[in-house]
Design a protein around this motif. Structure first.
Motif, PDB file in Angstrom:
ATOM      1  N   GLU A 188       0.658   4.589  -2.360  1.00 17.55           N
ATOM      2  CA  GLU A 188       0.464   5.926  -1.795  1.00 17.55           C
ATOM      3  C   GLU A 188       1.530   6.897  -2.292  1.00 17.55           C
ATOM      4  O   GLU A 188       1.230   8.025  -2.667  1.00 17.55           O
ATOM      5  N   SER A 189       2.773   6.436  -2.309  1.00 13.38           N
ATOM      6  CA  SER A 189       3.862   7.275  -2.808  1.00 13.38           C
ATOM      7  C   SER A 189       3.645   7.631  -4.273  1.00 13.38           C
ATOM      8  O   SER A 189       3.882   8.764  -4.687  1.00 13.38           O
ATOM      9  N   TRP A 208      -9.394   6.275  -2.858  1.00  7.75           N
ATOM     10  CA  TRP A 208      -8.173   6.338  -2.086  1.00  7.75           C
ATOM     11  C   TRP A 208      -7.395   7.616  -2.426  1.00  7.75           C
ATOM     12  O   TRP A 208      -6.910   8.328  -1.541  1.00  7.75           O
ATOM     13  N   THR A 209      -7.329   7.914  -3.709  1.00  2.00           N
ATOM     14  CA  THR A 209      -6.580   9.072  -4.185  1.00  2.00           C
ATOM     15  C   THR A 209      -7.001  10.344  -3.456  1.00  2.00           C
ATOM     16  O   THR A 209      -6.174  11.152  -3.075  1.00  2.00           O
ATOM     17  N   ILE A 249      -5.496  10.987   0.020  1.00  2.00           N
ATOM     18  CA  ILE A 249      -4.041  11.141   0.157  1.00  2.00           C
ATOM     19  C   ILE A 249      -3.656  12.603  -0.053  1.00  2.00           C
ATOM     20  O   ILE A 249      -3.916  13.180  -1.107  1.00  2.00           O
ATOM     21  N   GLU A 265       0.821  -1.227   0.000  1.00  2.00           N
ATOM     22  CA  GLU A 265       0.000   0.000   0.000  1.00  2.00           C
ATOM     23  C   GLU A 265       0.844   1.261   0.000  1.00  2.00           C
ATOM     24  O   GLU A 265       0.506   2.255  -0.639  1.00  2.00           O
ATOM     25  N   ALA A 266       1.940   1.216   0.760  1.00  2.00           N
ATOM     26  CA  ALA A 266       2.774   2.422   0.890  1.00  2.00           C
ATOM     27  C   ALA A 266       3.362   2.831  -0.458  1.00  2.00           C
ATOM     28  O   ALA A 266       3.515   4.026  -0.745  1.00  2.00           O
ATOM     29  N   LYS A 292       1.068  10.276  -4.532  1.00  2.00           N
ATOM     30  CA  LYS A 292       1.617  11.577  -4.127  1.00  2.00           C
ATOM     31  C   LYS A 292       2.414  12.196  -5.273  1.00  2.00           C
ATOM     32  O   LYS A 292       2.277  13.385  -5.563  1.00  2.00           O
TER      33      LYS A 292
END
Ligand code: ADP
Ligand code: ZN
Ligand code: MG
Length: 493
Positions: free
Chosen positions: A66-67, A308-309, A312, A62-63, A70
């Motif tokens: 997420e990156s 999800w986007t 973040i 997941e991380a 970003k």
């Protein structure tokens, strides 16, 4: 000028980059192995998944997603509702599965942009796509290079480390612009907290370059798709730094110009940047997309990122922060730029500026602290746990408990060199500002001990007073305020 020379001058340089950056995650992109490889023995950070053993299945980190999101937000990219993974098939000993999991037709970031400044001019560089993929392992050619080594060792520690491949439009018009872009990209990635430029192998660059006839370039600077496709380009691989990119491309510009001058065609090929010799050499192995037989990765489901986007968030980016610092704290361009050089520096500055005068805070952080750190080849990250000590030092100056000069030249240096806290240094060096009584006593002593200088002062010799100030400063170990000493002497004489 000959017709040929005119033609030479009229060639426009066209460059597009494919940049691989390592995403800072604790574990690999499809398994739980640690990415902390700095002191790891070979093949110790591996498991059935990243070794590609039969039956082992990938689980997406997941991380890493997420990156990637970003990054997408920071480059103003379109992040599709759904994205998915593909297998890129090829055989190489560092790739145990015989395929790399990557993205193909639905990358997580599409159609973004990044603005750069080159020699005072703003340029927008289009980013065609940025996709998430896994790194292969690494080969170590024992006792030489790939041609001379007796044997080769393979290390799968890197296999499965998360990467983003960022593909730009062919929007660069000089090697210098690529360097500015890479610096900007790294700055943004570090601000996002998804990248660490000090990590070995965290940045790898492939650079595509061609020369296009000047008359094909539109007034706006744009170049049509047909012209770009028709231009024979070379792809330079194995570049690992901003400076390397600029040098490799400058070499290619000259090589391609010279070839044309001699009436030779530029061959469409892959070339290797030989950093130590400062040249590019032909590898003659331009693979075609079809060679890879891309097909969907069936072991990973479609990735739905839409909701999800939205959740973040990304921090304020360097450019915007620089502007705000100038307005909010009244800083000049140079100070604002120094104080936003990394997110950590900027955060620390704002922390200090909230308690002290922003100008005083700027001098302390931008000039004194960064200057002394720089001198010691340190970064603010190296003293992360001791920033409260630096705040305390600024407080000591702000409250007039020590002189700025002592704080800067003695306490700060001692703090950095011997890791002591500021109060301890002030104590051990006896730097606390001497109180007025002690200064007055020292003034009396100096007057008594130096009758000649006193007579000179009384006769109107102003230079002699400086001598007396020096005597008093000596007696107080330099901790008295010279202005105050001067005043006391004048009152007495
Ligand atoms: P490929 O089919 O080789 O993957 P792409 O169109 O995907 O080609 O582009 C790959 C890279 O080459 C991109 O970074 C792009 O900006 C760059 N590129 C495309 N055309 C040119 C050109 N004429 N000169 C230099 N770079 C180019
Ligand atoms: Zn693993
Ligand atoms: Mg392509």
């Amino acid at each position: 000028m000959t017709a040929q020379a005119t033609q030479q001058r009229d060639l426009t340089v066209v460059i597009g980059l494919e940049v691989h950056v390592q995403l800072e995650t604790d574990t690999k992109v499809f398994c739980g192995c640690s990415t902390d490889l700095a002191d790891a023995d070979p093949n110790t950070h591996t498991c059935p998944t990243c070794l590609g053993l039969p039956g082992a299945l990938p689980v997406l980190n997941e991380a890493a997603v997420e990156s990637a999101v970003k990054l997408g937000k920071a480059i103003d990219a379109e992040i599709p509702q759904q994205t998915r993974f593909h297998r890129k098939n090829y055989y190489y000993p560092d790739l145990p599965k015989d395929f790399q999991i990557t993205q193909y037709d639905a990358p997580i970031c599409q159609d973004g942009r990044l603005e750069i400044g080159v020699e005072g001019e703003r340029r927008e560089i289009g980013i065609e796509r940025a996709h998430l993929e896994e790194d292969p392992g690494s080969l170590q050619h024992a006792g030489g290079n790939i041609e001379t080594a007796e044997h080769t060792l393979v290390n799968y520690n890197r296999a499965g480390v998360p990467l983003m491949e960022i593909v730009t439009e062919p929007d660069f018009r000089s090697p210098k612009e690529t360097r500015a872009f890479l610096a900007k990209l790294e700055e943004v990635l570090e601000y996002l907290g998804v990248f660490d430029s000090t990590r070995d192998g965290s940045l790898r660059i492939d650079a595509n370059i061609s020369l296009v006839p000047g008359e094909e370039v539109e007034e706006s600077g744009a170049i049509g798709a047909a012209t770009l496709a028709a231009a024979n380009r070379t792809e330079v691989k194995n570049i690992s730094s901003h400076k390397g990119a600029e040098k490799a491309l400058a070499y290619e510009v000259t090589r391609q110009r010279n070839a044309r001058r001699r009436g030779r065609e530029i061959e469409q090929e892959t070339r290797h940047w030989d950093e130590s010799r400062g040249i590019t050499v032909s590898m003659r192995s331009k693979e075609d997309e079809k060679d890879y037989r891309y097909f969907p990765e069936a072991d990973l489901p479609v990735l739905k990122v839409a909701d999800w986007t939205e959740s973040i968030d990304i921090p304020e980016l360097p450019e915007a922060r620089r502007e705000r610092f100038r307005e909010e704290y009244g800083l000049d361009a140079e100070a604002a730029s120094k104080l936003t050089s990394t997110k950590q520096v900027a955060d620390f500055y704002e922390d200090v500026a909230s308690d002290f005068d922003p100008g005083l805070a700027a001098t302390w952080v931008a000039d004194d602290l960064l200057g002394e750190l720089n001198y010691r080849d340190m970064r603010i990250a190296d003293i992360e746990g001791r920033l409260d000590d630096v705040r305390r030092l600024i407080e000591l100056v702000d409250e007039g408990l020590i002189t700025a000069k002592n704080a800067r030249e003695v306490v700060l240096r001692e703090m950095l060199d011997s890791r002591t806290d500021p109060d301890a240094v002030v104590e051990s060096e006896g730097l606390g500002k001497t109180d007025d009584e002690a200064v007055a006593a020292a003034v009396e002593e100096a007057i008594e001990e130096n009758p000649e200088a006193v007579a000179d002062v009384e006769a109107g010799d102003d230079g002699a007073i400086n001598f007396l100030v020096g005597q008093v400063m000596g007696k107080t170990g330099g901790s008295a305020d010279p202005g105050r000493v001067n005043q006391l002497l004048r009152e007495r004489l």
